[in-house]
Design a protein around this motif. Structure first.
Motif, PDB file in Angstrom:
ATOM      1  N   VAL A   1       0.840  -1.204   0.000  1.00  0.00           N
ATOM      2  CA  VAL A   1       0.000   0.000   0.000  1.00  0.00           C
ATOM      3  C   VAL A   1       0.871   1.249   0.000  1.00  0.00           C
ATOM      4  CG1 VAL A   1      -1.722   1.318   1.281  1.00  0.00           C
ATOM      5  CG2 VAL A   1      -1.925  -1.157   1.142  1.00  0.00           C
ATOM      6  N   LEU A   2       1.885   1.274   0.836  1.00  0.00           N
ATOM      7  CA  LEU A   2       2.776   2.435   0.900  1.00  0.00           C
ATOM      8  C   LEU A   2       3.526   2.626  -0.410  1.00  0.00           C
ATOM      9  CD1 LEU A   2       4.164   1.955   4.518  1.00  0.00           C
ATOM     10  CD2 LEU A   2       2.381   3.537   3.771  1.00  0.00           C
ATOM     11  N   ILE A   3       3.990   1.533  -0.994  1.00  0.00           N
ATOM     12  CA  ILE A   3       4.659   1.617  -2.291  1.00  0.00           C
ATOM     13  C   ILE A   3       3.707   2.177  -3.341  1.00  0.00           C
ATOM     14  CG2 ILE A   3       5.615   0.228  -4.181  1.00  0.00           C
ATOM     15  CD1 ILE A   3       6.806  -1.611  -2.010  1.00  0.00           C
ATOM     16  N   GLY A   4       2.460   1.720  -3.307  1.00  0.00           N
ATOM     17  CA  GLY A   4       1.479   2.209  -4.272  1.00  0.00           C
ATOM     18  C   GLY A   4       1.232   3.706  -4.152  1.00  0.00           C
ATOM     19  N   ILE A   5       1.224   4.211  -2.931  1.00  0.00           N
ATOM     20  CA  ILE A   5       1.036   5.654  -2.729  1.00  0.00           C
ATOM     21  C   ILE A   5       2.220   6.419  -3.302  1.00  0.00           C
ATOM     22  CG2 ILE A   5       0.899   7.465  -0.970  1.00  0.00           C
ATOM     23  CD1 ILE A   5      -0.597   5.387   0.782  1.00  0.00           C
ATOM     24  N   VAL A   6       3.421   5.942  -3.047  1.00  0.00           N
ATOM     25  CA  VAL A   6       4.619   6.619  -3.566  1.00  0.00           C
ATOM     26  C   VAL A   6       4.655   6.527  -5.086  1.00  0.00           C
ATOM     27  CG1 VAL A   6       7.145   6.573  -3.595  1.00  0.00           C
ATOM     28  CG2 VAL A   6       5.909   6.295  -1.433  1.00  0.00           C
ATOM     29  N   ARG A   7       4.255   5.394  -5.632  1.00  0.00           N
ATOM     30  CA  ARG A   7       4.232   5.255  -7.088  1.00  0.00           C
ATOM     31  C   ARG A   7       3.228   6.231  -7.709  1.00  0.00           C
ATOM     32  NH1 ARG A   7       3.579   0.136  -7.389  1.00  0.00           N
ATOM     33  NH2 ARG A   7       5.734  -0.448  -7.890  1.00  0.00           N
ATOM     34  N   ALA A   8       2.064   6.369  -7.082  1.00  0.00           N
ATOM     35  CA  ALA A   8       1.060   7.302  -7.596  1.00  0.00           C
ATOM     36  C   ALA A   8       1.590   8.732  -7.579  1.00  0.00           C
ATOM     37  CB  ALA A   8      -0.223   7.198  -6.768  1.00  0.00           C
ATOM     38  N   ALA A   9       2.301   9.083  -6.514  1.00  0.00           N
ATOM     39  CA  ALA A   9       2.888  10.424  -6.455  1.00  0.00           C
ATOM     40  C   ALA A   9       3.949  10.608  -7.526  1.00  0.00           C
ATOM     41  CB  ALA A   9       3.495  10.657  -5.073  1.00  0.00           C
ATOM     42  N   TYR A  10       4.780   9.616  -7.715  1.00  0.00           N
ATOM     43  CA  TYR A  10       5.849   9.692  -8.712  1.00  0.00           C
ATOM     44  C   TYR A  10       5.277   9.864 -10.113  1.00  0.00           C
ATOM     45  CZ  TYR A  10       9.820   8.205 -11.570  1.00  0.00           C
ATOM     46  OH  TYR A  10      10.822   8.127 -12.517  1.00  0.00           O
ATOM     47  N   GLU A  11       4.193   9.147 -10.396  1.00  0.00           N
ATOM     48  CA  GLU A  11       3.579   9.216 -11.723  1.00  0.00           C
ATOM     49  C   GLU A  11       2.705  10.445 -11.888  1.00  0.00           C
ATOM     50  OE1 GLU A  11       1.544   5.506 -11.904  1.00  0.00           O
ATOM     51  OE2 GLU A  11       3.364   4.329 -12.322  1.00  0.00           O
ATOM     52  N   GLY A  12       2.373  11.098 -10.782  1.00  0.00           N
ATOM     53  CA  GLY A  12       1.520  12.283 -10.849  1.00  0.00           C
ATOM     54  C   GLY A  12       2.272  13.554 -10.546  1.00  0.00           C
ATOM     55  N   ARG A  13       2.271  13.953  -9.279  1.00  0.00           N
ATOM     56  CA  ARG A  13       2.878  15.218  -8.884  1.00  0.00           C
ATOM     57  C   ARG A  13       4.394  15.159  -8.813  1.00  0.00           C
ATOM     58  NH1 ARG A  13      -1.302  17.657  -4.423  1.00  0.00           N
ATOM     59  NH2 ARG A  13      -3.192  16.719  -5.254  1.00  0.00           N
ATOM     60  N   GLY A  14       4.936  13.963  -8.775  1.00  0.00           N
ATOM     61  CA  GLY A  14       6.382  13.811  -8.691  1.00  0.00           C
ATOM     62  C   GLY A  14       6.849  13.678  -7.258  1.00  0.00           C
ATOM     63  N   LEU A  15       8.112  13.264  -7.118  1.00  0.00           N
ATOM     64  CA  LEU A  15       8.732  13.065  -5.805  1.00  0.00           C
ATOM     65  C   LEU A  15       9.959  13.950  -5.675  1.00  0.00           C
ATOM     66  CD1 LEU A  15       8.781   9.156  -5.655  1.00  0.00           C
ATOM     67  CD2 LEU A  15       7.218  10.650  -4.394  1.00  0.00           C
ATOM     68  N   ALA A  16      10.233  14.375  -4.454  1.00  0.00           N
ATOM     69  CA  ALA A  16      11.515  15.014  -4.144  1.00  0.00           C
ATOM     70  C   ALA A  16      12.463  13.883  -3.752  1.00  0.00           C
ATOM     71  CB  ALA A  16      11.348  16.016  -3.006  1.00  0.00           C
ATOM     72  N   LEU A  17      13.236  13.389  -4.713  1.00  0.00           N
ATOM     73  CA  LEU A  17      14.018  12.182  -4.486  1.00  0.00           C
ATOM     74  C   LEU A  17      15.096  12.403  -3.440  1.00  0.00           C
ATOM     75  CD1 LEU A  17      14.484  10.866  -8.136  1.00  0.00           C
ATOM     76  CD2 LEU A  17      12.873  10.087  -6.401  1.00  0.00           C
ATOM     77  N   PRO A  18      15.186  11.493  -2.469  1.00  0.00           N
ATOM     78  CA  PRO A  18      16.246  11.592  -1.473  1.00  0.00           C
ATOM     79  C   PRO A  18      17.592  11.232  -2.102  1.00  0.00           C
ATOM     80  CG  PRO A  18      14.984   9.576  -1.164  1.00  0.00           C
ATOM     81  CD  PRO A  18      14.290  10.352  -2.248  1.00  0.00           C
ATOM     82  N   PRO A  19      18.694  11.676  -1.513  1.00  0.00           N
ATOM     83  CA  PRO A  19      20.005  11.321  -2.056  1.00  0.00           C
ATOM     84  C   PRO A  19      20.267   9.830  -1.886  1.00  0.00           C
ATOM     85  CG  PRO A  19      20.236  12.458   0.050  1.00  0.00           C
ATOM     86  CD  PRO A  19      18.797  12.557  -0.331  1.00  0.00           C
ATOM     87  N   LEU A  20      21.003   9.268  -2.832  1.00  0.00           N
ATOM     88  CA  LEU A  20      21.347   7.851  -2.790  1.00  0.00           C
ATOM     89  C   LEU A  20      22.867   7.709  -2.811  1.00  0.00           C
ATOM     90  CD1 LEU A  20      20.436   4.885  -2.864  1.00  0.00           C
ATOM     91  CD2 LEU A  20      20.520   5.023  -5.365  1.00  0.00           C
ATOM     92  N   PRO A  21      23.473   7.243  -1.724  1.00  0.00           N
ATOM     93  CA  PRO A  21      24.927   7.075  -1.705  1.00  0.00           C
ATOM     94  C   PRO A  21      25.367   6.075  -2.777  1.00  0.00           C
ATOM     95  CG  PRO A  21      23.997   6.877   0.500  1.00  0.00           C
ATOM     96  CD  PRO A  21      22.844   6.880  -0.452  1.00  0.00           C
ATOM     97  N   PRO A  22      26.473   6.329  -3.443  1.00  0.00           N
ATOM     98  CA  PRO A  22      26.949   5.399  -4.472  1.00  0.00           C
ATOM     99  C   PRO A  22      27.094   3.966  -3.963  1.00  0.00           C
ATOM    100  CG  PRO A  22      28.168   7.455  -4.574  1.00  0.00           C
ATOM    101  CD  PRO A  22      27.309   7.538  -3.346  1.00  0.00           C
ATOM    102  N   ALA A  23      27.510   3.805  -2.723  1.00  0.00           N
ATOM    103  CA  ALA A  23      27.708   2.467  -2.183  1.00  0.00           C
ATOM    104  C   ALA A  23      26.402   1.685  -2.054  1.00  0.00           C
ATOM    105  CB  ALA A  23      28.389   2.556  -0.817  1.00  0.00           C
TER     106      ALA A  23
END
Length: 232
Positions: free
Chosen positions: A140-162
């Motif tokens: 359910v939580l993944i689905g909410i984030v996916r809906a935001a990503y496909e709609g209003r967009g996400l403020a992506l958090p930083p991802l360490p190279p490692a």
């Protein structure tokens, strides 16, 4: 013949339900580690051999209780999200509604929550049958984030190279369609949600947090921010 078969199936369902209800009462009284088929049978006025026809071992009974708990919790989360979505709530509000439904369910079913998120039961290893039910809240939580990503967009958090390789693996395994940068944050948020609920349920907030509903809503909003959900 069909009538006889139907009556037998109904009787089996009734006995199975009675066994699980009694097992839940014993969980509340003694904890999962002390769950005993013989004790359940004795309380129900059954001989042990009769109960073994329904649950061949303690582990089979534990698995049934665990699946029921995960399914009940998952249904609560799904229903909360469906209500929020029907009301036109934005993704952040949907996220908070789902988190609050998890807390509410846990407070109403503390012993079942402890069974699935508390201390491991000595000698018990959960089978693959539990994976699907255990995934329902996370999905359910993944689905909410996916809906935001496909709609209003996400403020992506930083991802360490490692962490990139691991993030890409997790994305492929259970969050397809999302950018890898958000998936570790999602996993961390899921773990933090369980931690928040567990701290309240198991007494770690005593003397620390008094206004717990307000505190939880704020914390759930912070988790939403952590996975990049927009504030509005």
């Amino acid at each position: 013949m069909n009538t006889v078969r139907g009556a037998r199936e109904r009787a089996r369902i009734e006995v199975t339900t009675a066994i699980k209800d009694e097992a839940r009462r014993r969980l509340a009284a003694e904890g999962a580690a002390k769950l005993s088929l013989r004790a359940v049978a004795r309380e129900l006025g059954m001989v042990s051999s009769a109960l073994y026809r329904y649950f061949p071992s303690r582990d089979d009974l534990l698995t049934a209780l665990i699946i029921d708990a995960y399914d009940s919790l998952g249904a609560a989360a799904e229903e909360a999200d469906a209500r929020a979505l029907a009301d036109g709530a934005p993704p952040r509000d949907r996220w908070i509604a789902v988190c609050e439904s998890v807390r509410t369910w846990a407070l109403q079913h503390p012993h079942e929550y402890a069974l699935v998120y508390g201390s491991p039961v000595p000698g018990y290893s959960a089978p693959a049958d539990t994976v699907g039910p255990a995934s329902r809240v996370g999905n359910v939580l993944i689905g909410i984030v996916r809906a935001a990503y496909e709609g209003r967009g996400l403020a992506l958090p930083p991802l360490p190279p490692a962490l990139r390789t691991e993030a890409e693996r997790m994305t492929a395994d259970f969050a397809e369609g999302l950018p890898p940068a958000v998936v570790p944050a999602l996993v961390a948020a899921w773990a933090q949600l369980a931690g928040l609920v567990s701290f309240e349920l198991f007494g770690q907030f005593k003397g620390v947090v008094e206004e717990r509903s307000a505190f939880f809503a704020h914390a759930a909003g912070q988790l939403a921010h952590g996975v990049g959900l927009p504030a509005v």
